[in-house]
Design a protein around this motif. Sequence first.
Motif, short mmCIF file in Angstrom:
data_model
loop_
_atom_site.label_atom_id
_atom_site.label_comp_id
_atom_site.label_asym_id
_atom_site.label_seq_id
_atom_site.Cartn_x
_atom_site.Cartn_y
_atom_site.Cartn_z
N PHE A 100 -4.23 -31.66 -33.03
CA PHE A 100 -5.03 -32.82 -32.65
C PHE A 100 -4.59 -33.37 -31.30
O PHE A 100 -5.40 -33.65 -30.41
N VAL A 101 -3.28 -33.55 -31.12
CA VAL A 101 -2.75 -34.13 -29.87
C VAL A 101 -3.02 -33.21 -28.68
O VAL A 101 -3.45 -33.66 -27.61
N VAL A 102 -2.81 -31.91 -28.87
CA VAL A 102 -3.03 -30.96 -27.78
C VAL A 102 -4.50 -30.89 -27.39
O VAL A 102 -4.85 -30.86 -26.20
N VAL A 103 -5.38 -30.90 -28.41
CA VAL A 103 -6.83 -30.86 -28.13
C VAL A 103 -7.26 -32.10 -27.34
O VAL A 103 -7.97 -32.00 -26.34
N MET A 104 -6.81 -33.27 -27.77
CA MET A 104 -7.19 -34.51 -27.07
C MET A 104 -6.61 -34.54 -25.66
O MET A 104 -7.26 -35.02 -24.73
N THR A 105 -5.40 -34.04 -25.49
CA THR A 105 -4.79 -33.98 -24.15
C THR A 105 -5.60 -33.06 -23.25
O THR A 105 -5.86 -33.37 -22.09
N ALA A 106 -6.01 -31.91 -23.78
CA ALA A 106 -6.77 -30.94 -22.99
C ALA A 106 -8.14 -31.46 -22.60
O ALA A 106 -8.66 -31.12 -21.53
N LEU A 107 -8.74 -32.29 -23.47
CA LEU A 107 -10.10 -32.77 -23.22
C LEU A 107 -10.15 -34.12 -22.50
O LEU A 107 -11.22 -34.61 -22.17
N LEU A 108 -9.00 -34.73 -22.27
CA LEU A 108 -8.96 -36.05 -21.66
C LEU A 108 -9.53 -36.00 -20.23
O LEU A 108 -9.06 -35.22 -19.40
N PRO A 109 -10.55 -36.80 -19.92
CA PRO A 109 -11.19 -36.73 -18.59
C PRO A 109 -10.22 -36.90 -17.42
O PRO A 109 -10.33 -36.20 -16.42
N SER A 110 -9.27 -37.84 -17.54
CA SER A 110 -8.34 -38.05 -16.42
C SER A 110 -7.47 -36.82 -16.20
O SER A 110 -7.14 -36.49 -15.05
N TYR A 111 -7.11 -36.11 -17.27
CA TYR A 111 -6.29 -34.91 -17.12
C TYR A 111 -7.12 -33.73 -16.61
O TYR A 111 -6.61 -32.85 -15.93
N ILE A 112 -8.40 -33.71 -16.95
CA ILE A 112 -9.29 -32.69 -16.37
C ILE A 112 -9.40 -32.91 -14.87
O ILE A 112 -9.29 -31.97 -14.08
N TRP A 113 -9.58 -34.17 -14.48
CA TRP A 113 -9.77 -34.49 -13.06
C TRP A 113 -8.51 -34.21 -12.25
O TRP A 113 -8.53 -33.54 -11.22
N TYR A 114 -7.37 -34.74 -12.72
CA TYR A 114 -6.15 -34.64 -11.91
C TYR A 114 -5.46 -33.29 -12.00
O TYR A 114 -4.55 -33.01 -11.22
N SER A 115 -5.89 -32.44 -12.92
CA SER A 115 -5.40 -31.05 -12.90
C SER A 115 -6.17 -30.24 -11.87
O SER A 115 -5.91 -29.04 -11.69
N ASN A 116 -7.12 -30.88 -11.18
CA ASN A 116 -7.92 -30.24 -10.14
C ASN A 116 -7.90 -31.09 -8.88
O ASN A 116 -8.90 -31.27 -8.21
N GLU A 117 -6.71 -31.63 -8.55
CA GLU A 117 -6.63 -32.49 -7.38
C GLU A 117 -5.30 -32.30 -6.66
O GLU A 117 -4.26 -32.05 -7.29
N LEU A 118 -5.35 -32.43 -5.33
CA LEU A 118 -4.16 -32.36 -4.50
C LEU A 118 -3.46 -33.71 -4.51
O LEU A 118 -3.50 -34.48 -3.56
N LYS A 119 -2.83 -34.01 -5.63
CA LYS A 119 -2.07 -35.23 -5.81
C LYS A 119 -1.01 -34.97 -6.89
O LYS A 119 -1.22 -34.14 -7.78
N PRO A 120 0.10 -35.72 -6.88
CA PRO A 120 1.20 -35.43 -7.82
C PRO A 120 1.06 -36.09 -9.18
O PRO A 120 1.97 -36.00 -10.01
N TYR A 121 -0.07 -36.75 -9.45
CA TYR A 121 -0.17 -37.56 -10.67
C TYR A 121 -0.13 -36.72 -11.95
O TYR A 121 0.42 -37.16 -12.96
N MET A 122 -0.72 -35.52 -11.93
CA MET A 122 -0.69 -34.68 -13.11
C MET A 122 0.74 -34.26 -13.44
O MET A 122 1.14 -34.21 -14.60
N SER A 123 1.52 -34.00 -12.42
CA SER A 123 2.91 -33.61 -12.66
C SER A 123 3.75 -34.80 -13.14
O SER A 123 4.77 -34.60 -13.80
N ASP A 124 3.32 -36.04 -12.83
CA ASP A 124 4.03 -37.21 -13.37
C ASP A 124 4.01 -37.20 -14.90
O ASP A 124 5.00 -37.53 -15.55
N ALA A 125 2.85 -36.84 -15.47
CA ALA A 125 2.74 -36.76 -16.93
C ALA A 125 3.65 -35.67 -17.49
O ALA A 125 4.33 -35.87 -18.50
N LEU A 126 3.66 -34.51 -16.82
CA LEU A 126 4.52 -33.41 -17.26
C LEU A 126 5.99 -33.82 -17.25
O LEU A 126 6.71 -33.64 -18.26
N PHE A 127 6.47 -34.39 -16.14
CA PHE A 127 7.90 -34.66 -16.00
C PHE A 127 8.36 -35.84 -16.83
O PHE A 127 9.54 -35.93 -17.17
#
Length: 438
Positions: A100-127
């Motif tokens: 459930f958590v992985v599915v919601m993380t994968a489908l989250l609009p902000s994570y879809i957007w920032y996994s396709n952007e030249l900005k460090p915000y997606m890596s902030d969530a990872l780290f």
Amino acid sequence: MSVIVRIIMYIKCRSLWLDEAFLAESIVSRNWLELLASPLSNNQSAPVLYVIAVKAICSLFGYSEFSLRIFSLFAFIGLLICETIFMKKVFNFSNKKIAFVVVMTALLPSYIWYSNELKPYMSDALFAVLTILLYFYYTQNKIKLPILTALYVLILGFSSPAIFFIGGVLFSEFLVAVFNKNKKNIICISLSGIVILAIFGLYYHWWLSPASESMKIYWDNYAARISIINRIIDIFKNEGNSDSKIVWLFVPFALLGFYSLIRQKHKITYSIGLSMFFVFLASAIGKWPLSGRLWLFLPVIVLIFTPIGLYFIYDKIKYKKITEIVGLFILSVIIVCSMVYCAQYVGDKCYFHKQEVNPLIHYVQENIKEDEKLYVYPRAKFAFNYKNGYGSTKIGNVAKDNIIFGKDRDQWNENIVGNELLSILENKKVYLIWFKIS
């Protein structure tokens, strides 16, 4: 499905929007030595190792939109892996909860957007998640403190907000050592904290502080325009088409899950609580603005605690079978709605409104004639320079210079036509390239 959507978004190679174009200028136009000289162009600020990593990828595969953004996709994949390991090892979740958590993380609009952007915000969530996961392995004696300290220093080079989670981890461990009167651990944890703080202080002075004043002005203006209530409401709403306010549905359950683990004296939960306390404290004193993209680590923290809160309620209810069926139905509806929203990113939703400048540039390159010119509005020139070439004064197959750049870089209102543009338009043989954020 989210993987397919992301692949399509990368294949489309949408234009760099303004903030991306600002950052791209340093990565593309500077050599390796110049890249390490702060500040970056256009008052940009990004973690030094993030900038180096993107530069290294582009050195191998070329400076395309794909190459500039691909690190963010790697960060997203890393986040899914880390949160899966975290939930399995730290919370001992079943596969059903993890799914459930992985599915919601994968489908989250902000994570879809920032996994396709030249900005460090997606890596902030990872780290953020990786920082806590490494601490768990330290508590299990699988990582020694010197190694943990070195890894945390490395993480800080990739993610500035990781300092809050590192602080939460070390302060939590320090309090445990004090409570247990373990003098050796008190000294060791203190030394680790001093080393990290000293290195972060030097790093801040060298890399982050040159851009901090201009960013403070920007965020002060942002705070003056938008009330604190609206900023809190929009904490899961980000730039572009990345509204993730659905996360608010899970916040009450996440808080309940956090509360239940605190009651159980769960050590890792203490460290997460202290980490979030430091984040809110920094925000309260004006050092970490309430903005969705700067808090991109928050949705995954909320989602991780949500199943604990849900099962906390489930254990208190008498009619468990009916509750399970109703709960499963509600969660299924949420996931299906998220999938429908996610699917829209294969269409126009993947583009930043009024920032898609690449087709315009391509058209002019193909069609402009010798006696025609191109006028580039001040705000559009950053994306234009990236696509047409930095320092270039010609576009298309012509013999002489034919580009006119708007002179006023701070002209943010392109609806006002100044004398400069009026004199150019008299010729009537001129293309205009502009974009703005509505």
